[in-house]
Write a protein that holds these residues in place. Structure first.
Motif, short mmCIF file in Angstrom:
data_model
loop_
_atom_site.label_atom_id
_atom_site.label_comp_id
_atom_site.label_asym_id
_atom_site.label_seq_id
_atom_site.Cartn_x
_atom_site.Cartn_y
_atom_site.Cartn_z
N ARG A 261 0.97 -1.26 -0.06
CA ARG A 261 0.04 -0.02 0.04
C ARG A 261 0.96 1.36 -0.08
N VAL A 262 0.74 2.02 -1.14
CA VAL A 262 1.96 3.14 -1.21
C VAL A 262 1.40 4.43 -0.76
N LEU A 263 0.08 4.88 -0.84
CA LEU A 263 -0.24 6.23 -0.50
C LEU A 263 -1.73 5.88 -0.21
N GLY A 264 -2.28 6.92 0.65
CA GLY A 264 -3.46 6.88 1.07
C GLY A 264 -4.27 8.25 0.88
N VAL A 265 -4.99 8.49 -0.46
CA VAL A 265 -5.44 9.83 -0.60
C VAL A 265 -6.65 10.19 -0.03
N THR A 266 -6.98 10.96 0.84
CA THR A 266 -7.85 11.31 1.68
C THR A 266 -8.66 12.76 1.60
N HIS A 267 -9.62 12.60 1.68
CA HIS A 267 -10.51 13.91 1.30
C HIS A 267 -12.01 13.74 1.97
N SER A 268 -12.68 14.94 1.99
CA SER A 268 -14.11 14.97 2.67
C SER A 268 -15.00 15.69 1.91
N GLY A 269 -16.22 15.70 2.03
CA GLY A 269 -17.18 16.44 1.41
C GLY A 269 -18.47 16.54 1.96
N PRO A 270 -19.45 17.41 1.61
CA PRO A 270 -20.59 17.92 2.27
C PRO A 270 -21.72 16.59 2.31
N THR A 271 -21.37 15.92 1.21
CA THR A 271 -22.15 14.61 1.12
C THR A 271 -21.04 13.37 0.89
N LEU A 272 -21.59 12.15 0.90
CA LEU A 272 -20.77 10.96 0.74
C LEU A 272 -20.22 11.16 -0.87
N GLN A 273 -21.10 11.31 -1.65
CA GLN A 273 -20.89 11.56 -3.06
C GLN A 273 -19.74 12.59 -3.17
N ALA A 274 -19.78 13.65 -2.70
CA ALA A 274 -18.86 14.85 -2.90
C ALA A 274 -17.58 14.24 -2.50
N ALA A 275 -17.68 13.59 -1.35
CA ALA A 275 -16.26 13.29 -0.65
C ALA A 275 -15.59 11.97 -1.47
N ILE A 276 -16.24 11.32 -2.27
CA ILE A 276 -15.83 10.12 -3.26
C ILE A 276 -15.21 11.10 -4.18
N ASP A 277 -16.07 11.98 -4.95
CA ASP A 277 -15.48 12.66 -6.04
C ASP A 277 -14.42 13.50 -5.77
N ASN A 278 -14.30 14.10 -4.73
CA ASN A 278 -13.12 14.90 -4.28
C ASN A 278 -11.78 14.05 -4.12
N ALA A 279 -12.06 13.01 -3.56
CA ALA A 279 -10.94 12.09 -3.40
C ALA A 279 -10.29 11.50 -4.76
N TYR A 280 -11.21 10.96 -5.48
CA TYR A 280 -10.91 10.51 -6.87
C TYR A 280 -10.44 11.33 -7.75
N ALA A 281 -10.87 12.66 -7.60
CA ALA A 281 -10.25 13.84 -8.26
C ALA A 281 -8.87 14.06 -8.00
N ALA A 282 -8.50 14.00 -6.74
CA ALA A 282 -7.17 14.09 -6.07
C ALA A 282 -6.50 13.00 -6.77
N CYS A 283 -6.85 11.89 -6.55
CA CYS A 283 -6.10 10.47 -6.94
C CYS A 283 -5.53 10.76 -8.65
N ALA A 284 -6.44 11.34 -9.36
CA ALA A 284 -6.22 11.46 -10.48
C ALA A 284 -4.90 12.32 -11.09
N HIS A 285 -4.38 13.09 -9.89
CA HIS A 285 -3.19 13.69 -10.29
C HIS A 285 -1.74 12.73 -10.28
N ILE A 286 -2.15 11.78 -9.51
CA ILE A 286 -0.91 10.80 -9.13
C ILE A 286 -0.75 9.86 -10.01
N HIS A 287 0.54 9.48 -10.12
CA HIS A 287 1.08 8.22 -11.14
C HIS A 287 2.37 7.67 -10.76
N PHE A 288 2.06 6.23 -10.61
CA PHE A 288 3.48 5.54 -10.90
C PHE A 288 3.07 4.21 -11.40
N ASP A 289 4.08 3.77 -12.08
CA ASP A 289 3.83 2.78 -13.01
C ASP A 289 3.36 1.30 -12.11
#
Ligand code: AMP
Ligand code: GLY
Length: 423
Positions: free
Chosen positions: A379-407
């Motif tokens: 387990r390399v990284l844990g990208v963690t975020h919150s939001g006013p609804t669960l859907q918003a928290a999920i969207d925020n976390a996955y939007a942050a994940c999209a910036h990260i890359h490793f092979d």
């Protein structure tokens, strides 16, 4: 106050981060920590993991409080050793840590205390195990008694799997000495919930509920891992379920441990199965969960240092603990090959961009090599975020994940999804 954190994973990075934001805390040390920690704490190398070595380190640093992340030092008795030498530490003693260190101890304790849990039998010889098997229908669950780094539980759909599992446990091939005693357990069905309490040995305060995602692939498919992501949302438990879990599991455990002469101070993690018969305890852990902690601490809205300091002194107060209502989620980015043989050394990019979205990126299996951050564990990284609804928290976390890359990066795309039905 100066606080020393023991451990090196994503959980410990999150603990150090939250302590660094605590008004009561002036300095945070982590031993050994990981490459994410230096932005929030001073990392110290660990050459020995004995209680004696940790005590010497805490003394040298003048630590006012030591917080233990993983279970191994607790089971080794680090808390007893600190207490004997007059140093403040938060975590259970060796006797209380048996709730995680020995599944047999834990199940017999639950049986005596009347805590709801699956029916079980334990066995120390192949003969005993064979006759115990006859008492259960399939599927059944076979568990190694001792600590087995998440590999000690096997769900057996039929007798031949059960027999080969028992052979592997008793020969030592599966989990070494941890399997010299086994438990055979009734198989429970339902949704799993991580319910964690913070106890000062007498009172226990509930943290918000959370849910882990144990398998490697979406839709709870594939082999088990240490946890591919977690979310925390108060809606995971109804008010009735929360009251039941507090009364029948948390309070009951803390009171019975106290009566047994082994008061439980620390984080008490109940892995609950929400069955048709009500919540039942699958297992206890004597520490915070990983990656539940990353999500939980992102939502925590209080002085974490003061909370732990008072709990370690036996004086925890409900007014010291508060959470923001917003749900939070931690998405784990795992290395190529995990949970099998992990490839190390893949270059990681994009963490700063991910954090610029407001996410906290907690390190776990990372290392610095030639001035570059590279993968160094499952387990390399844990990208963690919150939001006013669960859907918003999920969207925020996955939007942050999209910036990260490793092979070879592995990510589940459905962390938190099973919570959306409650909105
Ligand atoms: P444990 O290490 O005891 O939490 O077990 C690991 C995983 O095995 C749990 O998270 C459950 O998914 C599963 N498990 C453990 N015990 C049982 C049981 N009695 N019935 C069904 N699943 C179980
Ligand atoms: N997330 C499961 C555990 O920490 O044991």
């Amino acid at each position: 106050m100066k606080v020393l954190v023991l451990g090196s994973g994503g959980r410990e990075h999150a603990i150090a981060w939250k302590l660094s934001l605590s008004p009561s805390v002036s300095t945070v040390y982590v031993a050994p920590g990981n490459p994410g920690c230096p932005s929030v704490a001073t990392c110290l190398p660990v050459t020995s993991t004995t209680p004696e070595a940790y005590l010497a380190l805490a003394r040298e640093l003048g630590a006012d409080l030591t917080v233990v992340g993983p279970e191994a030092p607790l089971v080794d008795g680090v808390v007893d050793f600190f207490q004997k030498n007059g140093l403040l530490i938060f975590g259970p003693t060796q006797a209380a840590a048996q709730l995680e260190g020995s599944k047999s101890f834990s199940k017999h304790f639950m049986q005596r205390a009347g805590i709801p849990t699956a029916r079980f039998l334990d066995a120390t010889t192949p003969q005993e195990a064979a006759s115990a098997l006859e008492q259960f229908a399939y599927p059944l669950v076979i568990k190694a008694d001792g600590l087995a780094a998440g590999k000690g539980v096997v769900i057996c759909p039929d007798k031949s799997t059960a027999q080969s599992t028992l052979d592997g446990m008793f020969s030592g091939a599966l989990v070494g000495a941890a399997g010299s005693k086994v438990l055979i357990e009734e198989f429970l069905t339902g949704e799993e919930v991580s319910f964690i309490g913070l106890s000062d040995g007498d009172r226990v305060l509930p943290l918000e509920p959370s849910q882990d995602h144990k398998t490697i692939f979406d839709g709870d498919q594939g082999p088990n891992t240490g946890g591919m992501g977690a979310y925390s949302d108060s809606r995971i438990l109804t008010a009735d379920q929360r009251d039941f879990a507090m009364r029948e599991v948390m309070d009951r455990t803390v009171q019975h441990m106290k009566k047994a002469g082994a008061p439980f101070q620390g984080f008490l993690y109940a892995g609950l199965m929400m069955t048709e018969r009500g919540p039942m305890v699958l297992e206890f852990n004597v520490r915070l969960g990983d990656p539940e902690t990353q999500a939980l601490l992102h939502r925590m809205d209080c002085d974490f240092g003061a909370l732990l300091f008072e709990a370690a002194r036996g004086r925890v107060q409900p007014s010291l603990l508060n959470f923001k209502p917003d749900p939070s989620i931690c998405v784990v980015l795992a290395a190529h090959g995990y949970p099998g043989t992990v490839r190390k050394g893949d270059v990681i990019t994009g963490i700063a961009a991910a954090e610029s979205t407001g996410a906290s990126v907690f390190h776990a299996g990372t290392a610095m090599r030639d001035n570059q951050l590279v993968t160094n564990g499952g387990r390399v990284l844990g990208v963690t975020h919150s939001g006013p609804t669960l859907q918003a928290a999920i969207d925020n976390a996955y939007a942050a994940c999209a910036h990260i890359h490793f092979d070879g990066m592995q990510i589940r795309h459905d962390i938190g999804a099973k919570g959306l039905k409650r909105w």
